[in-house]
Structure formats: C-alpha cells, structure tokens
Design a protein around this motif. Structure first.
Motif, mmCIF file in Angstrom:
data_model
loop_
_atom_site.group_PDB
_atom_site.id
_atom_site.type_symbol
_atom_site.label_atom_id
_atom_site.label_comp_id
_atom_site.label_asym_id
_atom_site.label_seq_id
_atom_site.Cartn_x
_atom_site.Cartn_y
_atom_site.Cartn_z
ATOM 1 N N PRO A 31 3.480 9.541 3.025
ATOM 2 C CA PRO A 31 4.690 9.988 2.654
ATOM 3 C C PRO A 31 4.880 10.428 1.053
ATOM 4 C CG PRO A 31 5.127 8.526 4.281
ATOM 5 C CD PRO A 31 3.757 8.330 4.036
ATOM 6 N N CYS A 32 4.122 9.582 0.334
ATOM 7 C CA CYS A 32 4.173 9.764 -1.126
ATOM 8 C C CYS A 32 3.524 10.991 -1.624
ATOM 9 C CB CYS A 32 3.672 8.550 -1.997
ATOM 10 S SG CYS A 32 3.678 8.658 -3.708
ATOM 11 N N PHE A 33 2.686 11.570 -0.758
ATOM 12 C CA PHE A 33 1.870 12.710 -1.194
ATOM 13 C C PHE A 33 2.673 14.067 -1.364
ATOM 14 C CE2 PHE A 33 -1.114 16.319 -0.740
ATOM 15 C CZ PHE A 33 -2.206 15.837 -1.503
ATOM 16 N N GLY A 34 2.772 14.456 -2.624
ATOM 17 C CA GLY A 34 3.729 15.496 -3.041
ATOM 18 C C GLY A 34 4.866 15.214 -3.496
ATOM 19 N N CYS A 35 5.387 13.939 -3.417
ATOM 20 C CA CYS A 35 6.789 13.494 -3.757
ATOM 21 C C CYS A 35 6.760 12.846 -5.014
ATOM 22 C CB CYS A 35 7.233 12.576 -2.640
ATOM 23 S SG CYS A 35 7.307 13.175 -1.100
ATOM 24 N N LYS A 36 5.891 11.757 -5.109
ATOM 25 C CA LYS A 36 6.206 10.610 -6.309
ATOM 26 C C LYS A 36 7.321 10.800 -7.058
ATOM 27 C CE LYS A 36 2.638 12.691 -8.891
ATOM 28 N NZ LYS A 36 1.647 12.853 -9.913
ATOM 29 N N TYR A 37 8.418 10.057 -6.143
ATOM 30 C CA TYR A 37 9.797 9.827 -6.488
ATOM 31 C C TYR A 37 9.798 8.733 -7.635
ATOM 32 C CZ TYR A 37 11.934 12.449 -2.974
ATOM 33 O OH TYR A 37 12.447 13.659 -2.206
ATOM 34 N N THR A 38 8.606 7.973 -7.883
ATOM 35 C CA THR A 38 8.800 6.898 -8.714
ATOM 36 C C THR A 38 9.769 5.830 -8.844
ATOM 37 O OG1 THR A 38 9.685 8.305 -10.696
ATOM 38 C CG2 THR A 38 7.159 8.385 -10.166
ATOM 39 N N ASP A 39 10.572 5.800 -7.852
ATOM 40 C CA ASP A 39 11.716 4.578 -7.788
ATOM 41 C C ASP A 39 10.910 3.422 -7.601
ATOM 42 O OD1 ASP A 39 14.522 5.973 -7.047
ATOM 43 O OD2 ASP A 39 12.858 7.238 -6.283
ATOM 44 N N CYS A 40 9.624 3.273 -6.817
ATOM 45 C CA CYS A 40 8.925 1.970 -6.646
ATOM 46 C C CYS A 40 8.695 1.583 -7.936
ATOM 47 C CB CYS A 40 7.897 2.205 -5.894
ATOM 48 S SG CYS A 40 6.741 3.977 -6.726
ATOM 49 N N ILE A 41 8.214 2.326 -9.076
ATOM 50 C CA ILE A 41 7.701 1.855 -10.185
ATOM 51 C C ILE A 41 8.450 0.913 -11.072
ATOM 52 C CG2 ILE A 41 6.702 2.248 -12.642
ATOM 53 C CD1 ILE A 41 6.065 5.029 -11.282
ATOM 54 N N MET B 146 -0.118 11.536 -5.702
ATOM 55 C CA MET B 146 0.690 10.383 -5.227
ATOM 56 C C MET B 146 0.464 9.137 -5.902
ATOM 57 S SD MET B 146 -1.417 9.283 -1.749
ATOM 58 C CE MET B 146 -0.805 7.728 -1.622
ATOM 59 N N LEU B 147 1.132 8.062 -5.843
ATOM 60 C CA LEU B 147 0.814 7.011 -6.466
ATOM 61 C C LEU B 147 -0.090 5.737 -5.714
ATOM 62 C CD1 LEU B 147 2.788 7.935 -8.512
ATOM 63 C CD2 LEU B 147 4.140 5.892 -8.426
ATOM 64 N N TYR B 148 -0.709 4.810 -6.339
ATOM 65 C CA TYR B 148 -1.477 4.003 -5.686
ATOM 66 C C TYR B 148 -0.915 2.572 -6.367
ATOM 67 C CZ TYR B 148 -4.134 8.038 -4.827
ATOM 68 O OH TYR B 148 -4.512 9.537 -4.153
ATOM 69 N N GLU C 15 12.758 0.383 -1.984
ATOM 70 C CA GLU C 15 13.228 1.581 -3.017
ATOM 71 C C GLU C 15 12.468 2.820 -2.802
ATOM 72 O OE1 GLU C 15 15.458 0.909 -5.408
ATOM 73 O OE2 GLU C 15 15.471 -0.845 -4.645
ATOM 74 N N CYS C 16 11.637 3.028 -2.094
ATOM 75 C CA CYS C 16 10.928 4.248 -1.765
ATOM 76 C C CYS C 16 11.883 5.177 -0.687
ATOM 77 C CB CYS C 16 9.572 4.282 -1.357
ATOM 78 S SG CYS C 16 8.916 5.719 -0.758
ATOM 79 N N PRO C 17 12.362 6.283 -1.167
ATOM 80 C CA PRO C 17 13.380 7.069 -0.584
ATOM 81 C C PRO C 17 12.504 7.714 0.784
ATOM 82 C CG PRO C 17 12.969 8.068 -2.758
ATOM 83 C CD PRO C 17 12.117 6.994 -2.508
ATOM 84 N N VAL C 18 11.282 7.821 0.915
ATOM 85 C CA VAL C 18 10.452 8.443 2.010
ATOM 86 C C VAL C 18 9.611 7.423 2.612
ATOM 87 C CG1 VAL C 18 10.422 10.860 0.897
ATOM 88 C CG2 VAL C 18 8.750 9.083 0.513
ATOM 89 N N ASP C 19 9.902 6.018 2.449
ATOM 90 C CA ASP C 19 9.374 4.926 3.173
ATOM 91 C C ASP C 19 7.796 5.179 3.099
ATOM 92 O OD1 ASP C 19 11.743 3.796 3.726
ATOM 93 O OD2 ASP C 19 12.115 4.754 5.643
ATOM 94 N N ALA C 20 7.110 5.340 1.914
ATOM 95 C CA ALA C 20 5.893 5.445 1.932
ATOM 96 C C ALA C 20 5.074 4.205 1.555
ATOM 97 C CB ALA C 20 5.363 6.396 0.588
ATOM 98 N N ILE C 21 5.889 3.123 1.288
ATOM 99 C CA ILE C 21 5.047 1.907 0.894
ATOM 100 C C ILE C 21 5.289 0.703 2.185
ATOM 101 C CG2 ILE C 21 5.014 -0.099 -0.614
ATOM 102 C CD1 ILE C 21 6.238 1.766 -2.605
ATOM 103 N N PHE C 22 4.068 0.238 2.502
ATOM 104 C CA PHE C 22 4.074 -0.783 3.552
ATOM 105 C C PHE C 22 3.272 -1.878 3.138
ATOM 106 C CE2 PHE C 22 4.551 3.289 5.566
ATOM 107 C CZ PHE C 22 5.305 3.034 6.617
ATOM 108 N N VAL D 71 0.918 -1.125 -0.196
ATOM 109 C CA VAL D 71 0.118 0.106 0.005
ATOM 110 C C VAL D 71 0.859 1.344 -0.027
ATOM 111 C CG1 VAL D 71 -1.588 1.373 1.390
ATOM 112 C CG2 VAL D 71 -1.614 -1.211 1.425
ATOM 113 N N VAL D 72 0.470 2.412 -0.945
ATOM 114 C CA VAL D 72 1.454 3.413 -0.953
ATOM 115 C C VAL D 72 0.514 4.388 0.124
ATOM 116 C CG1 VAL D 72 2.297 5.451 -2.232
ATOM 117 C CG2 VAL D 72 1.723 3.221 -3.165
ATOM 118 N N THR D 73 1.291 5.184 1.022
ATOM 119 C CA THR D 73 0.652 5.944 2.189
ATOM 120 C C THR D 73 1.224 7.350 1.983
ATOM 121 O OG1 THR D 73 2.351 5.291 3.631
ATOM 122 C CG2 THR D 73 0.396 4.047 3.465
HETATM 123 FE FE1 F3S Z 1 5.829 7.488 -3.918
HETATM 124 FE FE2 F3S Z 1 7.963 6.421 -2.985
HETATM 125 FE FE3 F3S Z 1 6.993 5.614 -4.844
HETATM 126 S S1 F3S Z 1 7.287 8.737 -2.850
HETATM 127 S S2 F3S Z 1 6.022 7.457 -6.108
HETATM 128 S S3 F3S Z 1 5.732 5.408 -3.128
HETATM 129 S S4 F3S Z 1 9.136 5.765 -4.387
#
Ligand code: F3S
Length: 94
Positions: free
Chosen positions: A7-17, A31-33, A48-55, A3-5
């Motif tokens: 910390p992704c909001f306003g970031c969307k680093y996209t390393d996860c993709i 953000m991403l879902y 991979e997420c630099p802001v630890d948004a995924i759990f 699940v994306v939570t």
């Molecule tokens: Fe968001 Fe982290 Fe992916 S900030 S876009 S969940 S790498």
C-alpha cells in the motif's frame, strides 16, 4: 521488525517517519523501507500509516510476504529519510 508493504507504493505519506525514534526508514523512489537492523519493534509507525502499509513481520499478509526480504535488501540501496515530505499520493494539484 516492522515491514513496509505494497500500500505504500506510489503513496509515501511519510506519517510513519516522524514518529520513528530509531530513524530506521529509507526512501525508495516509490515507497519507503524499514531497516530491520535499526527497527526497535516499538509499533509507533504502524498505526500512523493512513493506508495500513506497515505490519509486524509475523503479521505481514501472505500475498505481501516478499516485502520482508525486500525491505532488508532495499535499505542498503536507498538513502535514510527522517523528515516528512509531500506524499506522492497527494502530488499534482496540491
Ligand atoms: Fe508509506 Fe504509510 Fe509511511 S504510505 S511512507 S508506510 S505512512
């Protein structure tokens, strides 16, 4: 499912993709879902997420529990995203 939570909001680093083998990410404006029907539970994206948004769903912090339902809802409304793009967080001067 993962699940994306918040910390992704306003970031969307996209390393996860780029590490996702299942193309389960969808892009909202802020953000991403992750599509719970497509997620393979491989755990590739989470570290991979630099802001630890995924759990993993069972590990989502209580204050972000609503994101489990939100991800499932939003994937129907947001387009699939399979390629890296410039993060919102690094926008502006870069
Ligand atoms: Fe968001 Fe982290 Fe992916 S900030 S876009 S969940 S790498």
């Amino acid at each position: 499912t993962f699940v994306v939570t918040e910390p992704c909001f306003g970031c969307k680093y996209t390393d996860c993709i780029v590490v996702c083998p299942a193309e389960c990410f969808h892009e909202g404006e802020q953000m991403l879902y992750i599509d719970p029907d497509d997620c393979l539970d491989c755990d590739a994206c989470r570290p991979e997420c630099p802001v630890d948004a995924i759990f993993y769903e069972d590990d989502v912090p209580p204050q972000w529990a609503e994101y489990i339902e939100l991800n499932a809802e939003m994937v129907a409304k947001c387009p699939s995203i399979t390629e890296r793009k410039t993060p919102l967080a690094d926008g502006g001067d870069n």
